[in-house]
Design an enzyme around this catalytic site. Structure first.
Site, PDB file in Angstrom:
ATOM      1  N   GLY A  11       8.541  -9.676   2.992  1.00 49.33           N
ATOM      2  CA  GLY A  11       9.431  -8.759   2.300  1.00 49.33           C
ATOM      3  C   GLY A  11       9.574  -9.011   0.814  1.00 49.33           C
ATOM      4  O   GLY A  11      10.189  -8.218   0.114  1.00 49.33           O
ATOM      5  N   CYS A  12       9.002 -10.091   0.306  1.00 48.39           N
ATOM      6  CA  CYS A  12       9.106 -10.409  -1.116  1.00 48.39           C
ATOM      7  C   CYS A  12       8.253  -9.428  -1.927  1.00 48.39           C
ATOM      8  O   CYS A  12       7.038  -9.324  -1.722  1.00 48.39           O
ATOM      9  CB  CYS A  12       8.654 -11.844  -1.374  1.00 48.39           C
ATOM     10  SG  CYS A  12       8.561 -12.278  -3.126  1.00 48.39           S
TER      11      CYS A  12
END
Length: 136
Positions: A11-12
């Protein structure tokens, strides 16, 4: 073209952009979760080489950003112990090609290591996470 094992924080947004650059440069990725990997001090140390300990830390980590942790004042052994216990402290991404390893995404360093299509990098430095919330 290199086959890269790429450890990310799922998700970064910063890691997503780094993967886009690597793929646009013709590389193949095996993406793994940095946070669920069973790290050991010995395994992690191989990614950092001779770099100063302060560069091993994720500068966006809330504890680093707030000054609670001063990476420049921490020794290698203590840093590795902390990172095994709290992987969010590790600078991202961690990458491996064959037996060679690298931590972080300094464009010139990655380019010298495996080659990048530099026109795919864009104006924003991809080593820095664009997340608004620190440490994400």
């Amino acid at each position: 073209m290199a086959r890269i094992i790429f450890w990310e924080k799922p998700g970064c947004k910063g890691n997503t952009r780094q993967k886009e650059i690597l793929l646009a440069s013709g590389h193949e990725l095996e993406v793994l979760d940095l946070l669920s990997e069973p790290w050991t001090q010995e395994t992690l140390a191989k990614f950092f080489g001779e770099r100063p300990v302060a560069e091993w830390f994720n500068p966006s980590n809330p504890r680093v950003k707030s000054g609670e942790l001063d990476p420049a004042a921490i020794g290698a052994g203590e840093a590795l112990t902390m990172m095994v216990a709290e992987p969010l402290l590790i600078v991202r991404p961690l990458m491996q090609v064959g037996q060679e390893r690298l931590a972080g995404f300094e464009v010139q360093q990655v380019h010298n290591w495996i080659g990048l299509a530099l026109d795919s990098v864009g104006p924003r430095d991809p080593k820095n996470c664009p997340c608004v919330t620190a440490g994400r």
